[in-house]
Motif scaffolding. Structure first.
Motif, short mmCIF file in Angstrom:
data_model
loop_
_atom_site.label_atom_id
_atom_site.label_comp_id
_atom_site.label_asym_id
_atom_site.label_seq_id
_atom_site.Cartn_x
_atom_site.Cartn_y
_atom_site.Cartn_z
N PRO A 66 -0.16 -5.86 6.83
CA PRO A 66 -1.40 -5.28 6.30
C PRO A 66 -1.15 -3.93 5.63
O PRO A 66 -0.19 -3.23 5.99
CB PRO A 66 -2.27 -5.09 7.54
CG PRO A 66 -1.59 -5.74 8.67
CD PRO A 66 -0.15 -5.96 8.30
N ALA A 67 -2.00 -3.59 4.68
CA ALA A 67 -1.93 -2.27 4.05
C ALA A 67 -2.25 -1.21 5.10
O ALA A 67 -1.61 -0.16 5.16
CB ALA A 67 -2.91 -2.19 2.89
N VAL A 68 -3.26 -1.49 5.92
CA VAL A 68 -3.64 -0.58 7.01
C VAL A 68 -3.83 -1.39 8.28
O VAL A 68 -4.48 -2.44 8.24
CB VAL A 68 -4.98 0.14 6.70
CG1 VAL A 68 -5.39 1.05 7.85
CG2 VAL A 68 -4.90 0.94 5.41
N ALA A 69 -3.25 -0.92 9.37
CA ALA A 69 -3.48 -1.57 10.66
C ALA A 69 -3.71 -0.49 11.70
O ALA A 69 -2.83 0.32 11.97
CB ALA A 69 -2.27 -2.42 11.04
N CYS A 70 -4.93 -0.45 12.24
CA CYS A 70 -5.24 0.48 13.34
C CYS A 70 -5.41 -0.36 14.60
O CYS A 70 -6.12 -1.38 14.57
CB CYS A 70 -6.55 1.23 13.11
SG CYS A 70 -6.62 2.21 11.62
N THR A 71 -4.79 0.08 15.68
CA THR A 71 -4.93 -0.63 16.95
C THR A 71 -5.31 0.37 18.03
O THR A 71 -4.57 1.31 18.29
CB THR A 71 -3.58 -1.28 17.36
OG1 THR A 71 -2.99 -1.84 16.21
CG2 THR A 71 -3.77 -2.35 18.42
N VAL B 136 -6.57 -4.01 7.17
CA VAL B 136 -6.93 -4.16 5.76
C VAL B 136 -5.77 -4.83 5.04
O VAL B 136 -4.64 -4.32 5.09
CB VAL B 136 -7.22 -2.78 5.12
CG1 VAL B 136 -7.57 -2.94 3.64
CG2 VAL B 136 -8.33 -2.06 5.86
N GLY B 137 -6.03 -5.97 4.42
CA GLY B 137 -4.96 -6.72 3.76
C GLY B 137 -4.58 -6.10 2.42
O GLY B 137 -5.41 -5.45 1.77
N GLU B 138 -3.34 -6.33 2.01
CA GLU B 138 -2.90 -5.78 0.72
C GLU B 138 -3.75 -6.38 -0.41
O GLU B 138 -4.00 -7.59 -0.45
CB GLU B 138 -1.41 -6.10 0.49
CG GLU B 138 -0.95 -5.58 -0.84
CD GLU B 138 0.53 -5.26 -0.91
OE1 GLU B 138 1.30 -5.78 -0.09
OE2 GLU B 138 0.89 -4.48 -1.80
N GLY B 139 -4.22 -5.52 -1.30
CA GLY B 139 -5.01 -5.97 -2.45
C GLY B 139 -6.50 -6.05 -2.19
O GLY B 139 -7.28 -6.28 -3.11
N MET C 61 -2.50 3.26 17.68
CA MET C 61 -1.44 3.16 16.67
C MET C 61 -2.07 2.99 15.28
O MET C 61 -3.06 2.28 15.13
CB MET C 61 -0.59 1.93 17.01
CG MET C 61 0.37 1.49 15.95
SD MET C 61 1.89 2.39 16.04
CE MET C 61 2.74 1.43 17.28
N VAL C 62 -1.51 3.65 14.29
CA VAL C 62 -1.93 3.43 12.90
C VAL C 62 -0.68 3.17 12.07
O VAL C 62 0.28 3.94 12.13
CB VAL C 62 -2.68 4.66 12.32
CG1 VAL C 62 -3.06 4.41 10.86
CG2 VAL C 62 -3.94 4.97 13.13
N ARG C 63 -0.70 2.09 11.33
CA ARG C 63 0.40 1.79 10.42
C ARG C 63 -0.14 1.61 9.01
O ARG C 63 -1.20 1.02 8.82
CB ARG C 63 1.11 0.49 10.83
CG ARG C 63 1.93 0.62 12.09
CD ARG C 63 2.65 -0.69 12.37
NE ARG C 63 3.44 -0.60 13.58
CZ ARG C 63 4.67 -0.13 13.63
NH1 ARG C 63 5.26 0.30 12.54
NH2 ARG C 63 5.32 -0.07 14.77
N VAL C 64 0.62 2.11 8.04
CA VAL C 64 0.29 1.92 6.61
C VAL C 64 1.47 1.20 5.99
O VAL C 64 2.59 1.73 5.99
CB VAL C 64 0.02 3.28 5.93
CG1 VAL C 64 -0.16 3.10 4.43
CG2 VAL C 64 -1.22 3.95 6.53
N PHE C 65 1.23 -0.01 5.53
CA PHE C 65 2.30 -0.89 5.02
C PHE C 65 3.49 -0.89 6.00
O PHE C 65 4.65 -0.78 5.60
CB PHE C 65 2.76 -0.45 3.62
CG PHE C 65 1.72 -0.68 2.56
CD1 PHE C 65 1.40 -1.97 2.15
CD2 PHE C 65 1.06 0.39 1.98
CE1 PHE C 65 0.43 -2.18 1.17
CE2 PHE C 65 0.10 0.18 1.01
CZ PHE C 65 -0.21 -1.12 0.60
N GLY C 66 3.17 -0.96 7.27
CA GLY C 66 4.21 -1.07 8.30
C GLY C 66 4.76 0.25 8.79
O GLY C 66 5.47 0.28 9.79
#
Ligand SMILES: Nc1ncnc2c1ncn2[C@@H]1O[C@H](COP(=O)(O)OP(=O)(O)OP(=O)(O)O)[C@@H](O)[C@H]1O
Length: 279
Positions: free
Chosen positions: A10-15, A34-37, A67-72
């Motif tokens: 995902p473009a954004v992943a909050c857990t 939030v998925g890419e695009g 946890m927050v990841r942006v494009f991994g």
């Protein structure tokens, strides 16, 4: 693609994201992908926690829990990598009224390390995309509110981000200026496939422009889906013939909570903040 990401990352992943200001739990276990695009709308009343969540995603606030990841990329461990991937238009004024439009965008190009040789062309391109080429050499202080918002969009776009984050991009603007800002966002997205994460109070805009929305209330997502899915879901629950609005969906999800201290959809606070911003 980054070393940590695959086409499905995902473009954004909050857990389980949490953030508190003293005793105030602004974000309370937020799960979001939030998925890419995608154009994803984070909706909610004043005080729902949208800006705080956005500031964690943009690395402007630390992530104390979850946890927050942006494009991994983990925003806690890899802050600079995250910053290089995103463009951010905050609620507060980010344009300098004493500089021309072009100088404002050049400043961002320097801050975001756009290579010197490409800089002039990239600045001109960003101004062209937001339809400010003709006004580029005027002082930003002479711009209308809608032009200032489009200038801020150019500032965010000059580094060619993969993820564009906009916090209330149209609040306080008249309907024509609001449409103009969305036209630019949609044009850029169509041209680049960039992911867009936007917060807004305007349910009609979210309905029209967002692929999916998350309705946030008291620090958490309370409903998630495409605008049509959410509206149909409520119609089915209510046995209604006519399709309800997204605002109806939010009232159903948040219940009486909308009338408490968290404020209502059109709470004057944000409008006033923006009136100050563009004044
Ligand atoms: N710097 C701060 N210090 C103390 N409390 C804060 C601070 N920033 C936000 N809060 C509180 O955290 C909660 C969430 O605020 P936040 O600004 O994230 O909500 P929001 O959904 O973005 O609202 P708005 O639409 O008004 O921008 C609110 O109760 C707010 O009062």
């Amino acid at each position: 693609m980054t070393p940590d990401s695959t086409p499905d990352t995902p473009a954004v992943a909050c857990t389980g994201l949490c953030y508190s200001f003293g005793d105030t739990r602004a974000v309370d276990g937020l799960d979001l992908s939030v998925g890419e695009g995608e154009v994803f709308g984070l909706l909610g009343p004043n005080g729902a926690g949208k800006t705080t969540a956005i500031r964690c995603i943009t690395t402007l606030l630390p992530v104390p829990a979850g946890m927050v990841r942006v494009f991994g990329h983990d925003t806690g461990k890899d802050r600079m990598a995250v910053r290089r991937l995103l463009g951010y238009v905050p609620q507060q004024l980010s344009a300098d009224s004493g500089l021309t439009g072009r100088e404002n965008v050049e400043l961002f190009a320097r801050v975001f390390d756009v290579p010197r040789r490409e800089r002039a062309a990239r600045v001109a391109e960003a101004l062209e995309v937001v339809d400010l080429a003709d006004a580029a050499d005027r002082l930003a202080g002479t711009y209308s509110g809608g032009m200032v918002r489009r200038l801020e969009l150019a500032q965010a776009l000059v580094s060619a981000p993969r993820l564009l984050i906009l916090d209330e991009p149209t609040i306080g603007l008249d309907p024509i200026a609001r449409t103009g800002v969305w036209d630019q966002i949609n044009a850029v997205r169509a041209a680049t496939g960039m992911t867009v994460l936007v917060t807004t109070h305007y349910m009609d805009e979210a309905d029209q422009h967002c692929d999916r929305v998350g309705l946030m209330h008291r620090g958490r997502i309370r409903a998630l889906g495409t605008p049509t899915e959410l509206r149909r879901g409520l119609a089915e629950r209510q046995g209604a013939d006519a399709l309800p609005t997204l605002e109806d969906v939010f009232r159903d999800v948040a219940g009486s909570g909308l009338d408490d201290q968290s404020g209502g959809f059109r709470d004057v606070r944000s409008t006033r903040r923006t009136a100050n911003r563009v004044g």
